[in-house]
Scaffold this motif. Structure first.
Motif, PDB file in Angstrom:
ATOM      1  N   LEU A  22       0.795 -10.046  31.278  1.00  0.00           N
ATOM      2  CA  LEU A  22      -0.097  -9.584  30.213  1.00  0.00           C
ATOM      3  C   LEU A  22      -1.504 -10.119  30.434  1.00  0.00           C
ATOM      4  CD1 LEU A  22       2.168 -10.097  27.089  1.00  0.00           C
ATOM      5  CD2 LEU A  22       1.652  -7.965  28.260  1.00  0.00           C
ATOM      6  N   ALA A  23      -2.473  -9.382  29.936  1.00  0.00           N
ATOM      7  CA  ALA A  23      -3.871  -9.795  30.052  1.00  0.00           C
ATOM      8  C   ALA A  23      -4.372 -10.246  28.684  1.00  0.00           C
ATOM      9  CB  ALA A  23      -4.718  -8.635  30.559  1.00  0.00           C
ATOM     10  N   ILE A  84     -11.052 -14.845  30.684  1.00  0.00           N
ATOM     11  CA  ILE A  84     -10.453 -13.861  29.778  1.00  0.00           C
ATOM     12  C   ILE A  84     -11.395 -12.672  29.702  1.00  0.00           C
ATOM     13  CG2 ILE A  84      -9.758 -13.391  27.396  1.00  0.00           C
ATOM     14  CD1 ILE A  84      -8.979 -16.344  27.171  1.00  0.00           C
ATOM     15  N   ASP A  85     -10.997 -11.577  30.353  1.00  0.00           N
ATOM     16  CA  ASP A  85     -11.840 -10.387  30.382  1.00  0.00           C
ATOM     17  C   ASP A  85     -11.066  -9.104  30.082  1.00  0.00           C
ATOM     18  OD1 ASP A  85     -10.345 -10.120  32.668  1.00  0.00           O
ATOM     19  OD2 ASP A  85     -12.042 -10.132  34.052  1.00  0.00           O
ATOM     20  N   VAL A  90      -2.366 -13.360  32.725  1.00  0.00           N
ATOM     21  CA  VAL A  90      -2.102 -14.779  32.501  1.00  0.00           C
ATOM     22  C   VAL A  90      -1.761 -15.456  33.828  1.00  0.00           C
ATOM     23  CG1 VAL A  90      -0.610 -16.431  31.315  1.00  0.00           C
ATOM     24  CG2 VAL A  90      -1.342 -14.351  30.131  1.00  0.00           C
ATOM     25  N   GLY A  91      -0.957 -14.805  34.647  1.00  0.00           N
ATOM     26  CA  GLY A  91      -0.577 -15.355  35.948  1.00  0.00           C
ATOM     27  C   GLY A  91      -1.774 -15.522  36.875  1.00  0.00           C
ATOM     28  N   GLU A  92      -2.688 -14.555  36.862  1.00  0.00           N
ATOM     29  CA  GLU A  92      -3.884 -14.650  37.708  1.00  0.00           C
ATOM     30  C   GLU A  92      -4.805 -15.771  37.236  1.00  0.00           C
ATOM     31  OE1 GLU A  92      -3.973  -9.877  38.812  1.00  0.00           O
ATOM     32  OE2 GLU A  92      -5.341 -10.677  37.301  1.00  0.00           O
ATOM     33  N   ALA A 111       0.289 -24.793  31.356  1.00  0.00           N
ATOM     34  CA  ALA A 111      -0.934 -25.174  30.647  1.00  0.00           C
ATOM     35  C   ALA A 111      -1.670 -23.949  30.109  1.00  0.00           C
ATOM     36  CB  ALA A 111      -1.847 -25.974  31.570  1.00  0.00           C
ATOM     37  N   VAL A 112      -1.813 -22.929  30.936  1.00  0.00           N
ATOM     38  CA  VAL A 112      -2.512 -21.712  30.510  1.00  0.00           C
ATOM     39  C   VAL A 112      -1.721 -21.005  29.419  1.00  0.00           C
ATOM     40  CG1 VAL A 112      -3.247 -19.412  31.265  1.00  0.00           C
ATOM     41  CG2 VAL A 112      -3.784 -21.408  32.650  1.00  0.00           C
ATOM     42  N   ALA A 113      -0.411 -20.911  29.579  1.00  0.00           N
ATOM     43  CA  ALA A 113       0.413 -20.242  28.570  1.00  0.00           C
ATOM     44  C   ALA A 113       0.316 -20.947  27.219  1.00  0.00           C
ATOM     45  CB  ALA A 113       1.869 -20.182  29.028  1.00  0.00           C
TER      46      ALA A 113
END
Length: 144
Positions: A22-23, A84-85, A90-92, A111-113
């Motif tokens: 997901l983005a 965030i664009d 999320v993976g990238e 951490a990002v999640a």
């Protein structure tokens, strides 16, 4: 014979790979400022429960304007926010974070999640299928 049933643990709506695909998309309601140190400061609207809003109006301590909460991100949070664009998944973003700060890929994903989950709870981001990979919108991020 106990009359109450134990609660079952919640079943995940989607798997880890689906979530990483997901983005994140920044909310239109978030005001973004850069500090003198180059960090990001977010101003997010805060919802007020109707009962509390009624009491606050009655006692004259609230005029009905939208209340906002300000959050200043650290260097890592600023790095993630700047990626965030609406196109980067999320993976990238996690892979970019791992490369930038020499982190283990799994640590960066976690951490990002978690960071995006917290921003989602505050209404600062939502999640969608990345541009060009589908049109369906996923979670709005608000809740809990």
């Amino acid at each position: 014979m106990f009359p109450f049933k134990s609660k079952k643990p919640p079943v995940p709506v989607m798997g880890r790979d689906e979530a990483l695909a997901l983005a994140p998309v920044a909310s239109r309601d978030v005001d973004v400022q850069l500090t003198a140190a180059g960090l990001v400061r977010l101003s997010v609207p805060v919802s007020v429960r109707p009962a509390l809003a009624g009491l606050a109006r009655r006692f004259g301590v609230w005029d009905g304007r939208v209340l906002r909460k300000t959050v200043e991100l650290d260097a890592v949070g600023t790095f993630v926010w700047q990626h965030i664009d609406g196109r980067a998944t999320v993976g990238e973003i996690a892979a970019a974070l791992a490369a930038r700060y020499s982190l283990n890929t799994d640590e960066a994903r976690l951490a990002v999640a978690e960071f995006l989950r917290q921003l989602g709870r505050r209404g600062a981001v939502g999640f969608a299928a990345p541009a060009g990979r589908g049109n369906e919108e996923a979670s709005g991020g608000r809740g809990g």
